[in-house]
Motif scaffolding. Structure first.
Motif, PDB file in Angstrom:
ATOM      1  N   ILE A  43       0.866  -1.179   0.000  1.00 54.05           N
ATOM      2  CA  ILE A  43       0.000   0.000   0.000  1.00 54.05           C
ATOM      3  C   ILE A  43       0.899   1.224   0.000  1.00 54.05           C
ATOM      4  CG2 ILE A  43      -1.707   1.349   1.280  1.00 54.05           C
ATOM      5  CD1 ILE A  43      -2.730  -1.285   2.458  1.00 54.05           C
ATOM      6  N   ARG A  44       0.748   2.073  -1.034  1.00 54.92           N
ATOM      7  CA  ARG A  44       1.531   3.314  -1.133  1.00 54.92           C
ATOM      8  C   ARG A  44       0.895   4.237  -2.156  1.00 54.92           C
ATOM      9  NH1 ARG A  44       6.710   2.594  -1.081  1.00 54.92           N
ATOM     10  NH2 ARG A  44       6.439   0.438  -0.497  1.00 54.92           N
ATOM     11  N   GLU A  45       1.353   5.484  -2.178  1.00 52.54           N
ATOM     12  CA  GLU A  45       0.888   6.457  -3.164  1.00 52.54           C
ATOM     13  C   GLU A  45       1.801   6.439  -4.383  1.00 52.54           C
ATOM     14  OE1 GLU A  45      -1.407   9.857  -0.634  1.00 52.54           O
ATOM     15  OE2 GLU A  45       0.726  10.153  -0.980  1.00 52.54           O
ATOM     16  N   TRP A  46       1.174   6.623  -5.534  1.00 50.43           N
ATOM     17  CA  TRP A  46       1.883   6.659  -6.812  1.00 50.43           C
ATOM     18  C   TRP A  46       1.547   7.955  -7.541  1.00 50.43           C
ATOM     19  CZ3 TRP A  46       5.141   2.763  -8.443  1.00 50.43           C
ATOM     20  CH2 TRP A  46       5.102   1.578  -7.707  1.00 50.43           C
ATOM     21  N   ALA A  47       2.558   8.539  -8.186  1.00 49.99           N
ATOM     22  CA  ALA A  47       2.340   9.709  -9.037  1.00 49.99           C
ATOM     23  C   ALA A  47       1.448   9.301 -10.213  1.00 49.99           C
ATOM     24  CB  ALA A  47       3.675  10.249  -9.547  1.00 49.99           C
ATOM     25  N   PRO A  48       0.732  10.270 -10.802  1.00 49.77           N
ATOM     26  CA  PRO A  48      -0.163   9.938 -11.923  1.00 49.77           C
ATOM     27  C   PRO A  48       0.527   9.185 -13.066  1.00 49.77           C
ATOM     28  CG  PRO A  48      -0.573  12.179 -11.194  1.00 49.77           C
ATOM     29  CD  PRO A  48       0.644  11.685 -10.437  1.00 49.77           C
ATOM     30  N   ASP A  49       1.783   9.513 -13.346  1.00 53.20           N
ATOM     31  CA  ASP A  49       2.496   8.828 -14.435  1.00 53.20           C
ATOM     32  C   ASP A  49       3.350   7.656 -13.948  1.00 53.20           C
ATOM     33  OD1 ASP A  49       4.567  10.128 -13.146  1.00 53.20           O
ATOM     34  OD2 ASP A  49       5.222  11.268 -14.908  1.00 53.20           O
ATOM     35  N   ARG A  50       3.238   7.316 -12.655  1.00 55.97           N
ATOM     36  CA  ARG A  50       3.990   6.218 -12.023  1.00 55.97           C
ATOM     37  C   ARG A  50       5.501   6.439 -12.036  1.00 55.97           C
ATOM     38  NH1 ARG A  50       1.602   1.860  -9.758  1.00 55.97           N
ATOM     39  NH2 ARG A  50      -0.508   1.477 -10.414  1.00 55.97           N
ATOM     40  N   SER A  51       5.952   7.666 -12.268  1.00 55.57           N
ATOM     41  CA  SER A  51       7.386   7.933 -12.271  1.00 55.57           C
ATOM     42  C   SER A  51       7.952   8.044 -10.851  1.00 55.57           C
ATOM     43  CB  SER A  51       7.681   9.231 -13.030  1.00 55.57           C
ATOM     44  OG  SER A  51       7.081  10.335 -12.357  1.00 55.57           O
ATOM     45  N   ARG A  52       7.067   8.297  -9.875  1.00 52.75           N
ATOM     46  CA  ARG A  52       7.500   8.409  -8.479  1.00 52.75           C
ATOM     47  C   ARG A  52       6.487   7.718  -7.584  1.00 52.75           C
ATOM     48  NH1 ARG A  52       8.523  14.385  -6.960  1.00 52.75           N
ATOM     49  NH2 ARG A  52       6.355  14.496  -7.580  1.00 52.75           N
ATOM     50  N   MET A  53       6.957   7.372  -6.393  1.00 55.00           N
ATOM     51  CA  MET A  53       6.078   6.740  -5.418  1.00 55.00           C
ATOM     52  C   MET A  53       6.385   7.289  -4.042  1.00 55.00           C
ATOM     53  SD  MET A  53       7.872   3.003  -5.096  1.00 55.00           S
ATOM     54  CE  MET A  53       8.477   2.869  -6.759  1.00 55.00           C
ATOM     55  N   GLY A  54       5.404   7.224  -3.168  1.00 49.62           N
ATOM     56  CA  GLY A  54       5.586   7.642  -1.791  1.00 49.62           C
ATOM     57  C   GLY A  54       6.022   6.468  -0.925  1.00 49.62           C
ATOM     58  N   LYS A  55       6.238   6.764   0.347  1.00 48.89           N
ATOM     59  CA  LYS A  55       6.550   5.696   1.291  1.00 48.89           C
ATOM     60  C   LYS A  55       5.329   4.811   1.426  1.00 48.89           C
ATOM     61  CE  LYS A  55       9.914   8.275   3.944  1.00 48.89           C
ATOM     62  NZ  LYS A  55      10.261   8.819   5.259  1.00 48.89           N
ATOM     63  N   GLY A  56       5.574   3.555   1.691  1.00 51.15           N
ATOM     64  CA  GLY A  56       4.464   2.630   1.807  1.00 51.15           C
ATOM     65  C   GLY A  56       4.741   1.548   2.820  1.00 51.15           C
ATOM     66  N   VAL A  57       3.864   0.591   2.830  1.00 47.13           N
ATOM     67  CA  VAL A  57       3.990  -0.545   3.732  1.00 47.13           C
ATOM     68  C   VAL A  57       3.676  -1.816   2.938  1.00 47.13           C
ATOM     69  CG1 VAL A  57       1.614  -0.299   4.563  1.00 47.13           C
ATOM     70  CG2 VAL A  57       3.284  -1.459   5.983  1.00 47.13           C
ATOM     71  N   THR A  58       4.420  -2.880   3.238  1.00 44.84           N
ATOM     72  CA  THR A  58       4.219  -4.145   2.534  1.00 44.84           C
ATOM     73  C   THR A  58       3.795  -5.224   3.528  1.00 44.84           C
ATOM     74  OG1 THR A  58       6.543  -4.802   2.750  1.00 44.84           O
ATOM     75  CG2 THR A  58       5.931  -3.598   0.761  1.00 44.84           C
ATOM     76  N   PHE A  59       3.065  -6.197   2.998  1.00 40.34           N
ATOM     77  CA  PHE A  59       2.533  -7.281   3.814  1.00 40.34           C
ATOM     78  C   PHE A  59       2.734  -8.613   3.110  1.00 40.34           C
ATOM     79  CE2 PHE A  59      -0.059  -3.522   4.528  1.00 40.34           C
ATOM     80  CZ  PHE A  59      -0.148  -3.452   5.914  1.00 40.34           C
ATOM     81  N   THR A  60       3.043  -9.648   3.887  1.00 39.26           N
ATOM     82  CA  THR A  60       3.018 -11.008   3.357  1.00 39.26           C
ATOM     83  C   THR A  60       1.554 -11.429   3.231  1.00 39.26           C
ATOM     84  OG1 THR A  60       3.005 -12.031   5.537  1.00 39.26           O
ATOM     85  CG2 THR A  60       5.181 -11.591   4.526  1.00 39.26           C
ATOM     86  N   LYS A  61       1.306 -12.576   2.638  1.00 36.99           N
ATOM     87  CA  LYS A  61      -0.063 -13.078   2.525  1.00 36.99           C
ATOM     88  C   LYS A  61      -0.668 -13.273   3.913  1.00 36.99           C
ATOM     89  CE  LYS A  61      -2.920 -16.723   0.628  1.00 36.99           C
ATOM     90  NZ  LYS A  61      -2.965 -17.984  -0.113  1.00 36.99           N
ATOM     91  N   ASP A  62       0.092 -13.857   4.835  1.00 37.75           N
ATOM     92  CA  ASP A  62      -0.421 -14.072   6.190  1.00 37.75           C
ATOM     93  C   ASP A  62      -0.745 -12.754   6.881  1.00 37.75           C
ATOM     94  OD1 ASP A  62      -0.166 -16.823   5.904  1.00 37.75           O
ATOM     95  OD2 ASP A  62       1.787 -16.906   6.911  1.00 37.75           O
ATOM     96  N   GLU A  63       0.093 -11.741   6.693  1.00 45.17           N
ATOM     97  CA  GLU A  63      -0.145 -10.438   7.318  1.00 45.17           C
ATOM     98  C   GLU A  63      -1.375  -9.748   6.731  1.00 45.17           C
ATOM     99  OE1 GLU A  63       4.458  -9.227   8.464  1.00 45.17           O
ATOM    100  OE2 GLU A  63       3.686  -8.778   6.462  1.00 45.17           O
ATOM    101  N   ILE A  64      -1.582  -9.859   5.429  1.00 47.16           N
ATOM    102  CA  ILE A  64      -2.733  -9.195   4.816  1.00 47.16           C
ATOM    103  C   ILE A  64      -4.039  -9.874   5.256  1.00 47.16           C
ATOM    104  CG2 ILE A  64      -2.993 -10.381   2.583  1.00 47.16           C
ATOM    105  CD1 ILE A  64      -2.867  -6.605   2.883  1.00 47.16           C
ATOM    106  N   VAL A  65      -3.986 -11.173   5.526  1.00 49.79           N
ATOM    107  CA  VAL A  65      -5.160 -11.876   6.046  1.00 49.79           C
ATOM    108  C   VAL A  65      -5.494 -11.354   7.441  1.00 49.79           C
ATOM    109  CG1 VAL A  65      -6.001 -14.125   6.863  1.00 49.79           C
ATOM    110  CG2 VAL A  65      -4.889 -13.941   4.624  1.00 49.79           C
ATOM    111  N   VAL A  66      -4.481 -11.179   8.287  1.00 46.34           N
ATOM    112  CA  VAL A  66      -4.705 -10.634   9.631  1.00 46.34           C
ATOM    113  C   VAL A  66      -5.253  -9.211   9.527  1.00 46.34           C
ATOM    114  CG1 VAL A  66      -3.572  -9.906  11.774  1.00 46.34           C
ATOM    115  CG2 VAL A  66      -2.982 -12.105  10.735  1.00 46.34           C
ATOM    116  N   LEU A  67      -4.685  -8.388   8.637  1.00 44.85           N
ATOM    117  CA  LEU A  67      -5.177  -7.022   8.450  1.00 44.85           C
ATOM    118  C   LEU A  67      -6.636  -7.035   8.010  1.00 44.85           C
ATOM    119  CD1 LEU A  67      -4.743  -3.976   8.338  1.00 44.85           C
ATOM    120  CD2 LEU A  67      -3.891  -4.280   5.999  1.00 44.85           C
ATOM    121  N   ARG A  68      -6.975  -7.883   7.063  1.00 42.11           N
ATOM    122  CA  ARG A  68      -8.369  -7.997   6.606  1.00 42.11           C
ATOM    123  C   ARG A  68      -9.297  -8.347   7.763  1.00 42.11           C
ATOM    124  NH1 ARG A  68      -9.516 -13.214   3.661  1.00 42.11           N
ATOM    125  NH2 ARG A  68      -9.417 -13.830   5.845  1.00 42.11           N
ATOM    126  N   ASP A  69      -8.881  -9.306   8.568  1.00 40.40           N
ATOM    127  CA  ASP A  69      -9.711  -9.721   9.694  1.00 40.40           C
ATOM    128  C   ASP A  69      -9.876  -8.585  10.707  1.00 40.40           C
ATOM    129  OD1 ASP A  69      -9.935 -12.172   8.454  1.00 40.40           O
ATOM    130  OD2 ASP A  69      -8.484 -13.181   9.760  1.00 40.40           O
TER     131      ASP A  69
END
Length: 76
Positions: A43-69
């Motif tokens: 999950i992060r922000e992307w510039a309209p042309d995708r040339s830049r991105m903001g800081k974000g956070v990444t999740f494994t499959k197990d972590e995204i399941v916990v987040l969903r719950d």
């Protein structure tokens, strides 16, 4: 990490847009491979042309399941 090393990212799947600001930057949930490693949910922000991105956070499959719950437990 070496000063000259370069981080690579490849969006493997676009899951959806969470929101967009007035400049056109979009906060997105994507499946991304960083430095050619196994893809992770990202999950992060992307510039309209995708040339830049903001800081974000990444999740494994197990972590995204916990987040969903956890999100499903929130009363809005």
């Amino acid at each position: 990490m070496m000063a000259n090393s370069q981080i690579t990212c490849e969006v493997k799947a676009q899951m959806g847009v969470i929101g967009e600001d007035r400049r056109g930057w979009r906060k997105e949930l994507n499946l991304v491979s960083w430095n050619h490693l196994n893809p992770r949910y990202d999950i992060r922000e992307w510039a309209p042309d995708r040339s830049r991105m903001g800081k974000g956070v990444t999740f494994t499959k197990d972590e995204i399941v916990v987040l969903r719950d956890l999100l499903n437990k929130i009363s809005l």
